[in-house]
Design an enzyme around this catalytic site. Structure first.
Site, PDB file in Angstrom:
ATOM      1  N   GLY A  30      13.305  37.264   7.503  1.00  0.00           N
ATOM      2  CA  GLY A  30      13.535  36.449   8.456  1.00  0.00           C
ATOM      3  C   GLY A  30      14.270  36.374   9.414  1.00  0.00           C
ATOM      4  N   ASP A  53      10.626  42.668   2.967  1.00  0.00           N
ATOM      5  CA  ASP A  53       9.581  41.218   3.514  1.00  0.00           C
ATOM      6  C   ASP A  53       8.316  41.309   2.972  1.00  0.00           C
ATOM      7  OD1 ASP A  53      10.694  38.851   4.747  1.00  0.00           O
ATOM      8  OD2 ASP A  53       8.264  39.108   4.644  1.00  0.00           O
ATOM      9  N   ARG A 106      19.855  21.749   1.069  1.00  0.00           N
ATOM     10  CA  ARG A 106      20.420  22.517  -0.033  1.00  0.00           C
ATOM     11  C   ARG A 106      19.793  22.417  -1.118  1.00  0.00           C
ATOM     12  NH1 ARG A 106      24.902  23.312   3.334  1.00  0.00           N
ATOM     13  NH2 ARG A 106      25.447  24.558   4.447  1.00  0.00           N
ATOM     14  N   ASP A 166      31.884  28.427   5.576  1.00  0.00           N
ATOM     15  CA  ASP A 166      32.095  27.684   5.878  1.00  0.00           C
ATOM     16  C   ASP A 166      33.606  26.654   6.090  1.00  0.00           C
ATOM     17  OD1 ASP A 166      29.109  24.830   4.258  1.00  0.00           O
ATOM     18  OD2 ASP A 166      30.043  27.243   2.842  1.00  0.00           O
TER      19      ASP A 166
END
Length: 322
Positions: A30, A53, A106, A166
């Site tokens: 992806g 995948d 999430r 983050d």
């Protein structure tokens, strides 16, 4: 606060030596998987990249496109493979899973992506028993712990991307160098302002002496923007991929170059008195995986926030086990 690895930590992963090429497998073609493979190609860290995948046509398309970029970058072998092709991989990066949709947290992805992880990890470990697993699928802390339990690997060799991204976002937003974000990569993460500094000067002191700005307001606004960054990006482009792929490649670099760099990655252990979870804390990352080094003293309010984050992860794992 955090426990040292105890399960099989003496067993080192098999790495290519200086005379052998490094092979890395990326599971999931992806946006994140493809961006990670592209970032790996640009970095020159891997001599061979294998993409795997369930949608083989998608993986083949990405591999074709990547191979057309190779002549302008590095002579990296890039192939579309299956789980048997994980054999000999120094690192297997798992990015497969459902994407986070607008308005979705999430943790909402937990059950869907846990099933995907349950299918992937046993196949990887069967074919690459000495690899290091690097987990990026969300919710990453919960799935890092889940992957560790499924793998049977020592804790050191199952690493989640954690709050590395983050931390990078917060550094960008502040425009300065800060130490870290800890906790869950998600809504319960916390900024460790008591340890933040700019060129060794405590953040609060720096702002008070150089700008006179409202330090508390700057901290609050910066953290709010950091925590909500993914949602803002998803609302605009439908997914996040560049930042996390760059973060994953940075972790890969620390492993392959045996850097012993402190990074806020996620790993199974005991945190804030909560056992059997995975949480992002500073870990030493090197060629054998991620390792707990030291417990850093936090401010009382930060300790409470870390405990809350740990319990959030534990609740998610408990719901998964049910």
């Amino acid at each position: 606060m955090a426990s040292k690895s105890t399960k099989g930590s003496s067993k080192k992963p098999v790495f290519a030596n200086d005379l052998q090429p490094v092979k890395i497998a990326v599971i999931g073609a992806g946006n994140v998987g493809a961006s990670t493979a592209y970032a790996l190609l640009l970095s020159g860290l891997a001599a061979e990249i294998v993409m795997i995948d369930l949608n083989q046509a998608k993986a083949e398309g990405e591999v074709m496109d990547l191979n057309h970029a190779a002549p302008f970058t590095h002579q990296t072998k890039i192939t579309c493979g299956n789980y048997e092709d994980c054999a000999g991989a120094a690192i297997v990066i798992i990015t497969a899973g459902a994407n986070q949709k607008p308005g979705q947290t999430r943790l909402d992805l937990l059950r869907i992506n846990a099933k995907i992880i349950e299918d992937i990890v046993p196949k990887v470990t069967q074919n690459a028993p000495s690899t290091i697993l690097l987990i990026a699928s969300n919710p990453v802390d919960v799935l890092t712990y889940h992957s560790w339990k499924l793998s049977g690997f020592p804790q050191d060799r199952v690493i989640g991307s954690g709050t590395v991204l983050d931390t990078g976002r917060l550094r960008y937003i502040l425009g300065q160098r800060l130490d870290t974000l800890w906790g869950e990569h998600g809504d319960s993460e916390l900024p460790v302002w008591s340890r933040a500094n700019i060129s060794g000067i405590p953040l609060a002191e720096f702002y008070q002496t150089t700008t006179g700005d409202d330090v508390q307001q700057i901290m609050q606004e910066s953290f709010h923007e950091t925590k909500n960054a993914a949602y803002e990006i998803i609302n605009r482009k439908g997914m996040t991929d560049f930042g996390i792929s760059a973060g994953l490649v940075r972790i890969v670099e620390a492993i392959l170059r045996d850097e012993n760099t402190l990074m806020t990655v996620s790993m199974a252990g005991t945190y804030a008195g909560v056992q059997d979870i995975a949480l992002s804390m500073p870990k030493k990352v090197n060629r054998t995986g991620a390792h707990h080094v030291i417990d850093i003293k936090l401010a009382p309010e930060e300790t409470k926030a870390l405990e809350k984050s740990a319990h959030t992860i534990k609740s998610s794992l408990d719901s998964l086990n049910q």
